[in-house]
Design a protein around this motif. Structure first.
Motif, PDB file in Angstrom:
ATOM      1  N   UNK A 141      21.624 -20.263 -11.627  1.00  0.00           N
ATOM      2  CA  UNK A 141      20.264 -19.767 -11.419  1.00  0.00           C
ATOM      3  C   UNK A 141      20.305 -18.251 -11.326  1.00  0.00           C
ATOM      4  N   UNK A 142      19.511 -17.583 -12.163  1.00  0.00           N
ATOM      5  CA  UNK A 142      19.569 -16.123 -12.263  1.00  0.00           C
ATOM      6  C   UNK A 142      18.247 -15.484 -11.867  1.00  0.00           C
ATOM      7  N   UNK A 143      18.334 -14.244 -11.400  1.00  0.00           N
ATOM      8  CA  UNK A 143      17.169 -13.459 -11.024  1.00  0.00           C
ATOM      9  C   UNK A 143      17.319 -12.061 -11.610  1.00  0.00           C
ATOM     10  N   UNK A 154      22.450 -17.460 -23.814  1.00  0.00           N
ATOM     11  CA  UNK A 154      23.344 -18.334 -23.051  1.00  0.00           C
ATOM     12  C   UNK A 154      22.521 -19.456 -22.435  1.00  0.00           C
ATOM     13  N   UNK A 155      22.669 -20.648 -22.975  1.00  0.00           N
ATOM     14  CA  UNK A 155      21.846 -21.780 -22.532  1.00  0.00           C
ATOM     15  C   UNK A 155      22.270 -22.350 -21.188  1.00  0.00           C
ATOM     16  N   UNK A 156      23.393 -21.869 -20.631  1.00  0.00           N
ATOM     17  CA  UNK A 156      23.835 -22.370 -19.331  1.00  0.00           C
ATOM     18  C   UNK A 156      23.150 -21.641 -18.177  1.00  0.00           C
ATOM     19  N   UNK A 157      22.369 -20.605 -18.498  1.00  0.00           N
ATOM     20  CA  UNK A 157      21.687 -19.829 -17.466  1.00  0.00           C
ATOM     21  C   UNK A 157      20.250 -20.318 -17.302  1.00  0.00           C
ATOM     22  N   UNK A 158      19.792 -20.331 -16.066  1.00  0.00           N
ATOM     23  CA  UNK A 158      18.403 -20.676 -15.775  1.00  0.00           C
ATOM     24  C   UNK A 158      17.758 -19.486 -15.066  1.00  0.00           C
ATOM     25  N   UNK A 159      16.802 -18.848 -15.722  1.00  0.00           N
ATOM     26  CA  UNK A 159      16.101 -17.719 -15.120  1.00  0.00           C
ATOM     27  C   UNK A 159      15.031 -18.254 -14.175  1.00  0.00           C
ATOM     28  N   UNK A 160      15.206 -18.021 -12.875  1.00  0.00           N
ATOM     29  CA  UNK A 160      14.279 -18.573 -11.885  1.00  0.00           C
ATOM     30  C   UNK A 160      13.218 -17.565 -11.470  1.00  0.00           C
ATOM     31  N   UNK A 161      13.349 -16.313 -11.912  1.00  0.00           N
ATOM     32  CA  UNK A 161      12.337 -15.341 -11.552  1.00  0.00           C
ATOM     33  C   UNK A 161      12.708 -13.935 -11.967  1.00  0.00           C
ATOM     34  N   UNK A 162      11.733 -13.037 -11.865  1.00  0.00           N
ATOM     35  CA  UNK A 162      11.950 -11.615 -12.108  1.00  0.00           C
ATOM     36  C   UNK A 162      11.142 -10.829 -11.083  1.00  0.00           C
ATOM     37  N   UNK A 163      11.714  -9.718 -10.631  1.00  0.00           N
ATOM     38  CA  UNK A 163      11.089  -8.919  -9.582  1.00  0.00           C
ATOM     39  C   UNK A 163      11.069  -7.451  -9.999  1.00  0.00           C
ATOM     40  N   UNK A 164      10.007  -6.751  -9.588  1.00  0.00           N
ATOM     41  CA  UNK A 164       9.864  -5.335  -9.928  1.00  0.00           C
ATOM     42  C   UNK A 164      10.407  -4.423  -8.848  1.00  0.00           C
TER      43      UNK A 164
END
Length: 231
Positions: free
Chosen positions: A2-4, A23-33
């Motif tokens: 799980x990546x941020x 990279x399909x093994x990564x799951x983007x769970x959010x982005x922050x400013x």
């Protein structure tokens, strides 16, 4: 994993998201400013890897890493300023990437993070708890449980003290504690788990194992007394 993504520049967040799709093994769970929003996200959900900008308004990425402490998720710093590299690596981060970041360089950093994830902690023989397996650099080693004297937390790593040598693995003491046989090992301090059978002496707030002095916290003293069998 799980990546941020944490970066105050929207255009970079967009570019990085596209690169992460490689990279399909990564799951983007959010982005922050900003780092404040990132801190809330990290505290509220399971995040394994952060792509963290250094120069941001209000709180820098380095300040956020320091606030998160020893148990922070894996961090890959992303920045346009090269002068922070030395300070960044003192925080035990995975990598330090200079913008603009190429796809090849990013994927290399991600592979490093994956190797660290793979090497975290130790794996026990579930049948008889006689052996533990650890990853020592690129080698998987089998350790006899009975020969482990104690575990000591040192930053993002845990030192394993054996009768004849020491190993260091990238893990947390809490993660290791959950895997150990409870009849043999005991947490006696926020930084120590001991093999009760290896205790030589206990005096006050200190116990001795093979000439090694180990602190005993008041919070764990009662549990230690229960484990020791007095004649």
């Amino acid at each position: 994993m799980n990546c941020l993504i944490v970066d105050d520049q929207e255009i970079f967040r967009t570019v990085l998201k596209r690169l992460l799709d490689l990279d399909t093994t990564l799951t983007l769970v959010g982005e922050c400013a900003d780092a404040f929003e990132a801190h809330q996200q990290i505290m509220s959900q399971q995040i394994d890897l952060i792509f963290l900008d250094i120069k941001m308004p209000g709180m820098s990425g380095i300040e956020l890493a320091k606030i998160l402490g020893d148990q922070h998720p894996l961090i890959i710093f992303t920045t346009s300023v090269n002068g922070y590299a030395a300070e960044a690596f003192e925080l035990n981060v995975v990598d330090f990437l200079l913008k603009p970041i190429s796809a090849a360089r990013l994927l290399k950093a991600i592979e490093k993070a994956k190797e660290i994830i793979k090497s975290k902690g130790l794996t026990l023989n579930d049948q008889i708890n006689e052996f533990a397996f650890i990853r020592d650099s690129n080698v998987v080693r089998r350790l006899k449980i009975k020969d482990i004297q104690y575990f000591e937390a040192t930053g993002d790593y845990v030192k394993i003290s054996m009768v004849d040598r020491e190993y260091s693995i990238h893990s947390s003491l809490k993660n290791i504690e959950q895997k150990l046989p409870q009849d043999t090992f005991l947490r006696v301090h926020r930084s120590f788990i001991i093999n009760v059978s290896k205790i030589d002496t206990v005096e006050g707030k200190t116990l001795v194992i093979n000439k090694h002095l180990i602190s005993v916290s008041d919070a764990y003293r009662a549990d230690l007394n229960k484990k020791m069998q007095f004649l």
